[in-house]
Design a protein around this motif. Structure first.
Motif, PDB file in Angstrom:
ATOM      1  N   ARG A   1      -2.104 -13.710  -2.644  1.00 26.58           N
ATOM      2  CA  ARG A   1      -2.307 -13.667  -1.207  1.00 26.58           C
ATOM      3  C   ARG A   1      -1.382 -14.562  -0.760  1.00 26.58           C
ATOM      4  O   ARG A   1      -0.269 -14.231  -0.295  1.00 26.58           O
ATOM      5  CB  ARG A   1      -3.893 -13.748  -0.852  1.00 26.58           C
ATOM      6  CG  ARG A   1      -3.392 -13.709   1.074  1.00 26.58           C
ATOM      7  CD  ARG A   1      -4.899 -14.375   1.736  1.00 26.58           C
ATOM      8  NE  ARG A   1      -6.125 -13.737   1.687  1.00 26.58           N
ATOM      9  CZ  ARG A   1      -6.367 -11.960   2.387  1.00 26.58           C
ATOM     10  NH1 ARG A   1      -5.255 -11.932   2.579  1.00 26.58           N
ATOM     11  NH2 ARG A   1      -6.725 -11.226   1.535  1.00 26.58           N
ATOM     12  N   ASP A   2      -1.405 -15.974  -1.230  1.00 28.11           N
ATOM     13  CA  ASP A   2      -0.196 -16.993  -0.287  1.00 28.11           C
ATOM     14  C   ASP A   2       1.364 -16.372  -0.244  1.00 28.11           C
ATOM     15  O   ASP A   2       1.936 -16.532   0.052  1.00 28.11           O
ATOM     16  CB  ASP A   2      -0.554 -17.836  -1.008  1.00 28.11           C
ATOM     17  CG  ASP A   2      -1.616 -18.706   0.327  1.00 28.11           C
ATOM     18  OD1 ASP A   2      -2.419 -18.399   0.867  1.00 28.11           O
ATOM     19  OD2 ASP A   2      -2.294 -19.626  -0.609  1.00 28.11           O
TER      20      ASP A   2
ATOM     21  N   ARG B   1      -0.523 -11.317   7.529  1.00 33.83           N
ATOM     22  CA  ARG B   1      -1.842 -11.299   6.942  1.00 33.83           C
ATOM     23  C   ARG B   1      -2.200  -9.945   6.238  1.00 33.83           C
ATOM     24  O   ARG B   1      -2.299  -9.097   6.836  1.00 33.83           O
ATOM     25  CB  ARG B   1      -2.641 -11.605   7.970  1.00 33.83           C
ATOM     26  CG  ARG B   1      -2.428 -12.799   8.583  1.00 33.83           C
ATOM     27  CD  ARG B   1      -4.071 -12.586   9.422  1.00 33.83           C
ATOM     28  NE  ARG B   1      -4.049 -12.299  10.664  1.00 33.83           N
ATOM     29  CZ  ARG B   1      -3.644 -12.752  11.799  1.00 33.83           C
ATOM     30  NH1 ARG B   1      -3.055 -13.224  11.811  1.00 33.83           N
ATOM     31  NH2 ARG B   1      -4.040 -11.816  12.680  1.00 33.83           N
TER      32      ARG B   1
ATOM     33  N   GLU C   1       1.804 -13.197   0.632  1.00 33.42           N
ATOM     34  CA  GLU C   1       2.885 -13.028   2.452  1.00 33.42           C
ATOM     35  C   GLU C   1       3.651 -14.339   2.665  1.00 33.42           C
ATOM     36  O   GLU C   1       4.004 -13.563   3.795  1.00 33.42           O
ATOM     37  CB  GLU C   1       1.073 -13.972   3.431  1.00 33.42           C
ATOM     38  CG  GLU C   1      -0.077 -12.704   3.385  1.00 33.42           C
ATOM     39  CD  GLU C   1      -1.632 -13.645   3.578  1.00 33.42           C
ATOM     40  OE1 GLU C   1      -1.466 -14.276   4.137  1.00 33.42           O
ATOM     41  OE2 GLU C   1      -2.509 -12.165   3.827  1.00 33.42           O
TER      42      GLU C   1
END
Length: 168
Positions: A15-16, A48, A19
């Motif tokens: 995710r990080d 997001r 994004e």
């Protein structure tokens, strides 16, 4: 696209990095297409990734020499509403590392999405394309349906283009 680029399912633990990649891509591509005040309000919401999308197994990443250089996916559920309409899938959250744009990374991810959607019984794909991405989707068989305003959250309007590709 470099011969070493591999398309894999993205994982929640990505995710990080995903994004951050989306942030770099959109910061490079959107200025000049959208007014600064629109970007200031819209970008935080656009960066997001929907957790359900990331957990679905239908969100992909492109890896080149151990680095994520692209991402994108699709869902059966319509973004924003969660509605499922017939056999229509929805292309979601595409981005390419700015230095890798126009090298085939986005195309490879999109074709993986198309293949996956067909295998899942989808007969068409739609997307809410940003203004600068319209030409990319047109090159891949998507047609403009209409200009739309996508609401990000409850109060952030974002001009986009609804596009569609018939799969079968």
């Amino acid at each position: 696209m470099s011969a070493g680029v591999v398309i894999e399912k993205a994982m929640v633990e990505d995710r990080d990095a995903l994004e951050a990649l989306i942030g770099r891509c959109y910061a490079k591509v959107y200025p000049g297409w959208y007014e600064a005040d629109i970007l200031e309000n819209a970008l935080p919401a656009m960066l997001r990734i929907d957790p359900k999308l990331l957990e679905s197994g239908r969100y992909f990443k492109a890896i080149d020499d151990g680095t994520i250089v692209g991402c994108g996916g699709w869902s059966h559920a319509t973004p924003g509403t969660g509605d499922k309409v017939g056999a229509t899938g929805h292309v979601r959250h595409f981005a390419t590392e700015p230095g890798q744009m126009r090298t085939g990374v986005g195309s490879a991810i999109l074709e993986r999405c198309v293949s996956d959607a067909l295998d899942s019984g989808m007969t068409r794909l739609q997307c809410f394309s940003s203004l600068p991405a319209e030409a990319f989707y047109e090159r891949h068989g998507f047609e403009r349906v209409q200009e739309v305003t996508v609401m990000l959250g409850e109060s952030i309007p974002f001009p986009a283009i609804l596009m569609q590709r018939v799969l079968v």
